[in-house]
Design a protein around this motif. Structure first.
Motif, PDB file in Angstrom:
ATOM      1  N   SER A   1     -23.926   3.445   9.609  1.00 50.95           N
ATOM      2  CA  SER A   1     -23.183   3.551   8.360  1.00 50.95           C
ATOM      3  C   SER A   1     -22.867   4.992   8.092  1.00 50.95           C
ATOM      4  N   THR A   2     -22.782   5.343   6.829  1.00 45.47           N
ATOM      5  CA  THR A   2     -22.378   6.686   6.450  1.00 45.47           C
ATOM      6  C   THR A   2     -23.477   7.696   6.703  1.00 45.47           C
ATOM      7  N   ASP A   3     -23.097   8.952   6.847  1.00 43.49           N
ATOM      8  CA  ASP A   3     -24.070  10.009   7.066  1.00 43.49           C
ATOM      9  C   ASP A   3     -24.493  10.664   5.768  1.00 43.49           C
ATOM     10  N   ALA A   4     -24.085  10.139   4.637  1.00 41.12           N
ATOM     11  CA  ALA A   4     -24.500  10.690   3.350  1.00 41.12           C
ATOM     12  C   ALA A   4     -25.917  10.253   3.028  1.00 41.12           C
ATOM     13  N   ASP A   5     -26.606  11.042   2.234  1.00 43.36           N
ATOM     14  CA  ASP A   5     -27.950  10.695   1.817  1.00 43.36           C
ATOM     15  C   ASP A   5     -27.914   9.428   0.972  1.00 43.36           C
ATOM     16  N   ASN A   6     -28.960   8.605   1.130  1.00 39.95           N
ATOM     17  CA  ASN A   6     -29.027   7.355   0.379  1.00 39.95           C
ATOM     18  C   ASN A   6     -29.668   7.595  -0.979  1.00 39.95           C
ATOM     19  N   ASP A   7     -29.126   8.519  -1.748  1.00 39.04           N
ATOM     20  CA  ASP A   7     -29.666   8.762  -3.066  1.00 39.04           C
ATOM     21  C   ASP A   7     -28.966   7.861  -4.075  1.00 39.04           C
ATOM     22  N   TRP A   8     -29.422   7.945  -5.321  1.00 37.42           N
ATOM     23  CA  TRP A   8     -28.907   7.026  -6.342  1.00 37.42           C
ATOM     24  C   TRP A   8     -27.422   7.251  -6.598  1.00 37.42           C
ATOM     25  N   TRP A   9     -26.972   8.539  -6.478  1.00 36.63           N
ATOM     26  CA  TRP A   9     -25.568   8.805  -6.767  1.00 36.63           C
ATOM     27  C   TRP A   9     -24.669   8.119  -5.755  1.00 36.63           C
TER      28      TRP A   9
ATOM     29  N   GLU B   1     -19.735  -4.984   0.486  1.00 36.34           N
ATOM     30  CA  GLU B   1     -19.578  -6.429   0.445  1.00 36.34           C
ATOM     31  C   GLU B   1     -20.410  -7.087   1.542  1.00 36.34           C
ATOM     32  N   THR B   2     -20.868  -8.295   1.263  1.00 36.42           N
ATOM     33  CA  THR B   2     -21.661  -9.042   2.231  1.00 36.42           C
ATOM     34  C   THR B   2     -20.753  -9.618   3.309  1.00 36.42           C
ATOM     35  N   ALA B   3     -21.098  -9.378   4.577  1.00 36.87           N
ATOM     36  CA  ALA B   3     -20.323  -9.935   5.689  1.00 36.87           C
ATOM     37  C   ALA B   3     -20.809 -11.342   6.028  1.00 36.87           C
ATOM     38  N   PHE B   4     -22.118 -11.507   6.137  1.00 35.67           N
ATOM     39  CA  PHE B   4     -22.691 -12.833   6.366  1.00 35.67           C
ATOM     40  C   PHE B   4     -24.182 -12.774   6.069  1.00 35.67           C
ATOM     41  N   GLU B   5     -24.802 -13.945   6.034  1.00 34.52           N
ATOM     42  CA  GLU B   5     -26.241 -14.072   5.796  1.00 34.52           C
ATOM     43  C   GLU B   5     -26.867 -14.832   6.955  1.00 34.52           C
ATOM     44  N   VAL B   6     -28.089 -14.481   7.267  1.00 30.68           N
ATOM     45  CA  VAL B   6     -28.795 -15.142   8.352  1.00 30.68           C
ATOM     46  C   VAL B   6     -30.253 -15.328   7.945  1.00 30.68           C
ATOM     47  N   THR B   7     -30.807 -16.468   8.292  1.00 34.64           N
ATOM     48  CA  THR B   7     -32.198 -16.790   7.964  1.00 34.64           C
ATOM     49  C   THR B   7     -32.972 -16.997   9.256  1.00 34.64           C
TER      50      THR B   7
ATOM     51  N   ASP C   1       0.840  -1.192   0.000  1.00 28.28           N
ATOM     52  CA  ASP C   1       0.000   0.000   0.000  1.00 28.28           C
ATOM     53  C   ASP C   1       0.873   1.238   0.000  1.00 28.28           C
ATOM     54  N   PHE C   2       0.480   2.225  -0.790  1.00 26.78           N
ATOM     55  CA  PHE C   2       1.181   3.500  -0.827  1.00 26.78           C
ATOM     56  C   PHE C   2       0.147   4.599  -0.671  1.00 26.78           C
ATOM     57  N   GLY C   3       0.548   5.658   0.004  1.00 24.46           N
ATOM     58  CA  GLY C   3      -0.366   6.779   0.147  1.00 24.46           C
ATOM     59  C   GLY C   3      -1.167   6.655   1.424  1.00 24.46           C
ATOM     60  N   LYS C   4      -2.227   7.397   1.480  1.00 30.48           N
ATOM     61  CA  LYS C   4      -3.059   7.449   2.670  1.00 30.48           C
ATOM     62  C   LYS C   4      -3.820   6.142   2.842  1.00 30.48           C
ATOM     63  N   PRO C   5      -3.729   5.486   4.022  1.00 31.40           N
ATOM     64  CA  PRO C   5      -4.430   4.225   4.186  1.00 31.40           C
ATOM     65  C   PRO C   5      -5.930   4.406   3.999  1.00 31.40           C
ATOM     66  N   ARG C   6      -6.525   3.411   3.383  1.00 29.32           N
ATOM     67  CA  ARG C   6      -7.969   3.459   3.149  1.00 29.32           C
ATOM     68  C   ARG C   6      -8.689   3.230   4.469  1.00 29.32           C
ATOM     69  N   VAL C   7      -9.589   4.089   4.819  1.00 29.81           N
ATOM     70  CA  VAL C   7     -10.388   3.977   6.028  1.00 29.81           C
ATOM     71  C   VAL C   7     -11.820   3.725   5.576  1.00 29.81           C
ATOM     72  N   GLU C   8     -12.317   2.535   5.817  1.00 25.83           N
ATOM     73  CA  GLU C   8     -13.643   2.211   5.319  1.00 25.83           C
ATOM     74  C   GLU C   8     -14.500   1.632   6.425  1.00 25.83           C
ATOM     75  N   ILE C   9     -15.811   1.671   6.196  1.00 33.41           N
ATOM     76  CA  ILE C   9     -16.760   1.086   7.124  1.00 33.41           C
ATOM     77  C   ILE C   9     -16.701  -0.418   6.952  1.00 33.41           C
ATOM     78  N   GLY C  10     -16.395  -1.138   8.004  1.00 34.72           N
ATOM     79  CA  GLY C  10     -16.298  -2.584   7.890  1.00 34.72           C
ATOM     80  C   GLY C  10     -15.809  -3.190   9.189  1.00 34.72           C
TER      81      GLY C  10
ATOM     82  N   ILE D   1     -29.472 -10.132   4.847  1.00 40.37           N
ATOM     83  CA  ILE D   1     -28.089  -9.952   4.420  1.00 40.37           C
ATOM     84  C   ILE D   1     -27.478  -8.826   5.242  1.00 40.37           C
ATOM     85  N   VAL D   2     -26.388  -9.120   5.903  1.00 46.32           N
ATOM     86  CA  VAL D   2     -25.658  -8.128   6.694  1.00 46.32           C
ATOM     87  C   VAL D   2     -24.379  -7.797   5.925  1.00 46.32           C
ATOM     88  N   LYS D   3     -24.212  -6.525   5.586  1.00 42.29           N
ATOM     89  CA  LYS D   3     -23.073  -6.087   4.780  1.00 42.29           C
ATOM     90  C   LYS D   3     -22.037  -5.368   5.642  1.00 42.29           C
ATOM     91  N   GLN D   4     -20.853  -5.202   5.074  1.00 42.41           N
ATOM     92  CA  GLN D   4     -19.791  -4.515   5.800  1.00 42.41           C
ATOM     93  C   GLN D   4     -20.181  -3.080   6.151  1.00 42.41           C
TER      94      GLN D   4
END
Length: 765
Positions: A596-604, A261-267, A232-241, A550-553
């Protein structure tokens, strides 16, 4: 630059896209770079419009401009170095990464300074394209947003276009070669051949760029990849997960990236097998518990538990416990690479009944082992890591969904076993918590005699009585979740990087994500003597129908869990039993419970997250195992009947459209074919060769024309027609490379010039 408009525009566009890409990629790390990019693009735009109207800088003036640019860059670097020494903003990255990143503005400023030079030759254009490529390469090293890679693609298309025209310009003499005192510089001619600028060459460049991508992508996907760790080079990626094998480092800064990405599935199913479709959307799925906080991070330490009793019993063979009305089953399926197990929080169990968790293996069902603190563990064995992990959990609704099962403490050394869970290494957190306790007392939520006189001799430092722990824990959690002075954000910043991140969060930045809110609550409760742990897991899910979730990262979440004393209701109290029992209470102090993120859940944002996930999957984290899986999936898809029929239809459609277009071209009237360029240029060669002026071995048409012009100037009476060979060579390049043959009027002019040349060469009587 040459006056040919298309070549100029393509070159300026390429340089501007390089500046935009570099500015966009580095702006999250160094905000000033965006300003440098804007200035560079504006400078390039201004130079594009004034270049053909005014004389640009001479070489000495351009060198002085470069010196001024270098001085400005050094001043900015000094400012950045001083700021880093004072704040330590990039201490987690290292000085080497910061110094490399600071070369971005220098590249952009040098591009603008280099373009401002007049009388540029081929070497200058190679330098410009080299600088632009270096800038885009630097941008790719720091890129995090999918849009940045779109900009890289646009730059590549523009670069292919510009370099194609650059090659034609060098061949035709429109772009002067690198100066050589011993070589004659040919006269300029049009690079693309159309004086009106209607033929740009862009479609051809776009087609070639697409063809290169079509060839390169499959080669990349098929090329074996090293199993060594990714550099890895540059600023480390900081992601929700969720990362079970990593400590939670709160010193990180930057914008959190969504990971879909999917973390796991539960029924979820009822005992009769019918699907349960109403699992709470705020359901928490606990993963790992952290207990030791030092240096702004939760470390990976072995878990220690107090000696508690009245837990579940081991059962072999396993049978489901009876948890009461509304009981249902959660069937988990985790990918083989998962390094942790997850369970619905809180885990519900009853004394002297089998554990509520059972693993599903080839050897049958295996009940999880109970721990003294009410948790459970299961080791499915190393051979199970090659296939999905499957297990089930029995669950049931409760009046208080955050309160775990009750404990009775029998160990008199309880204080010693819980000391680790009361450790608060940040002194100012207690100052914040003490102030909040005063507000609770003034608001009538705590009695005036709330301190425990048995804890400390100093009345001012006495801790709350155990019977108030549950009330204080819920009040502290509600305060963090509702106070307007603390704000939830996924753009992590530090107000003062020299102090602990939680002290900075409470007193300076006052903004953060769930990990900061949860850690603040843990340390606040510990400062009041309340045993508390940090829990990392997930919150929420996506319903896929038929009881499947489905539970995602991107659902990763953190919360606190406090060990509190809760009074036993009179109706349930045994005459000889205790008046209070202990429980683990889950506390979620994140405002709004947003996981999760504080961004609006719009299509973009959804589209951006999808593109980002695909890029991480197929580029950043692409492994040999993933390649084999994707190839197997592609082969399976390709052999389906529906796929084969669709491919046949596409092929038939392509050939049908091609046949129709060819038929329409045949029917359309076409002008008579112009004479081949070699034939009419050969007339000039024949006339000159008859008088001893012949092309040398390996001469290009333009080089031969320049040599012939020099020879004609030296002959008596031929100086007036010396430019005829160069004019014929320019027309030849226009036809041969530009694809636009001379008009009839132009051919008539060329024939007339050739006739004058023939007469001038004839011996005079």
């Amino acid at each position: 630059m040459p006056t040919e408009a298309t070549f100029r525009f393509s070159t300026y566009l390429t340089l501007a896209l390089a500046c935009v890409t570099l500015g966009y990629a580095q702006a999250p790390m160094l905000p000033e770079v965006a300003g440098f990019a804007v200035l560079a693009v504006l400078a390039l735009g201004a130079l594009y419009f004034i270049e053909t109207r005014f004389t640009l800088l001479s070489i000495p003036a351009a060198n002085r401009l470069g010196g001024a640019v270098g001085a400005c860059f050094c001043l900015w670097v000094a400012y950045r170095v001083k700021r880093e020494i004072d704040t330590g903003e990039f201490a987690h990255m290292g000085w080497h990464v910061l110094m490399v990143a600071m070369f971005g503005p220098l590249v952009m400023m040098l591009l603008a300074a280099k373009v401002a030079r007049d009388e540029k030759h081929a070497g200058d254009y190679w330098s410009l394209h080299g600088l632009a490529l270096a800038g885009v390469g630097l941008a790719a090293a720091f890129a995090e947003e999918p849009l940045c890679f779109v900009l890289v693609g646009l730059y590549l298309v523009a670069a292919v276009w510009s370099l194609s025209l650059f090659y034609l310009g060098c061949a035709s003499g429109a772009v002067p070669p690198v100066p050589d005192p011993n070589k004659v510089v040919p006269h300029a001619a049009a690079a693309s051949g159309d004086p009106r600028g209607t033929r740009t060459g862009f479609p051809a460049a776009l087609v070639w760029a697409v063809c290169a991508g079509v060839v390169a992508v499959p080669i990349y996907l098929l090329t074996p990849r090293s199993s060594a760790p990714k550099a890895d080079f540059g600023k480390p990626r900081v992601e929700i997960g969720y990362a079970a094998d990593q400590m939670v480092d709160l010193n990180r800064t930057g914008a959190l990236k969504t990971n879909s990405e999917t973390a796991f599935e539960v029924t979820a199913t009822y005992p009769n097998g019918s699907p349960k479709a109403d699992v709470s959307p705020d359901q928490r799925w606990r993963g790992r518990t952290h207990q030791q906080y030092t240096g702004g991070a939760w470390n990976m330490e072995p878990k220690r538990s107090p000696n508690l009793v009245r837990t579940a019993r081991q059962s072999n063979p396993w049978t489901a416990p009876d948890l009461g009305p509304g009981q249902f089953t959660l069937a988990f399926e985790l990918p083989p690479k998962s390094k942790a197990h997850f369970a619905a929080d809180p885990i519900l169990w009853l004394p002297n009944q089998p554990p509520p968790l059972v693993g599903v293996t080839e050897d049958g069902e295996q009940g999880w082992m109970p721990s003294p603190d009410g948790t459970f563990y299961w080791d499915p064995g190393a051979r199970q890591r090659t296939r999905p992990l499957k297990y089930r959990q029995e669950y049931a609704p409760r009046p208080d969904p955050d309160l775990g099962p009750a404990f009775q403490i029998v160990d008199s050394r309880l204080d010693d076993s819980l000391d680790l869970l009361r450790t608060n290494p940040v002194e100012r957190v207690k100052e914040y918590a003490d102030k909040l306790l005063v507000e609770l007392i003034e608001g009538g939520k705590l009695p005036a005699e709330w301190r425990d006189p048995a804890k400390l001799r100093d009345p001012k430092r006495r801790l709350p009585r155990p019977e108030h722990h549950d009330l204080i824990a819920r009040a502290f959690s509600a305060h963090l979740a509702t106070t307007p002075t603390l704000r939830y954000t996924t753009d992590l910043k530090r107000g003062n990087a020299k102090i602990d991140p939680i002290e900075d969060f409470l007193f300076h930045s006052k903004a953060g994500h769930c990990e900061r809110f949860a850690t603040a609550l843990v340390l606040m409760l510990r400062s009041q003597g309340i045993p508390t742990v940090f829990v990392l897991g997930f919150k929420g899910h996506e319903y896929a129908g038929d009881g499947k979730y489905i539970v995602k990262q991107e659902h990763a979440h953190a919360w606190a869990e406090a060990f509190v004393s809760v009074p036993v209701p009179e109706a349930n109290r045994h005459p000889d039993g205790p008046a209070h029992l202990f429980h683990w209470r889950s506390l979620d102090p994140t405002p709004g419970g947003d996981a999760s993120t504080d961004a609006d859940n719009d299509w973009w944002n959804k589209a951006n997250a999808w593109v980002d996930t695909q890029f991480q999957h197929y580029v950043t984290d692409y492994t040999p195992e993933q390649r084999r899986k994707e190839l197997a999936g592609f082969a399976n898809w390709l052999t389906r009947v529906n796929t084969l029929l669709a491919l046949v239809n596409v092929i038939v459609l392509v050939f049908s459209v091609r046949a129709v277009l060819r038929w329409r071209r045949v029917r359309a009237s076409t002008p008579p074919a112009p004479p081949p360029p070699a034939r009419w240029f050969g007339e000039l060669v024949a006339v000159l060769a008859a008088h001893g002026i012949e092309p040398g071995a390996g001469d290009t048409p333009m080089e031969f024309a320049v040599t012939a012009a020099d020879a004609l100037r030296a002959r008596p009476g031929c100086a007036d027609v010396a430019e005829v060979p160069i004019a014929w060579a320019g027309a030849y390049y226009q036809d041969r490379f530009g694809g636009v043959p001379p008009s009839d009027a132009r051919l008539a002019e060329l024939d007339q010039d050739l006739e004058q040349l023939r007469r001038a060469l004839e011996p005079r009587v």
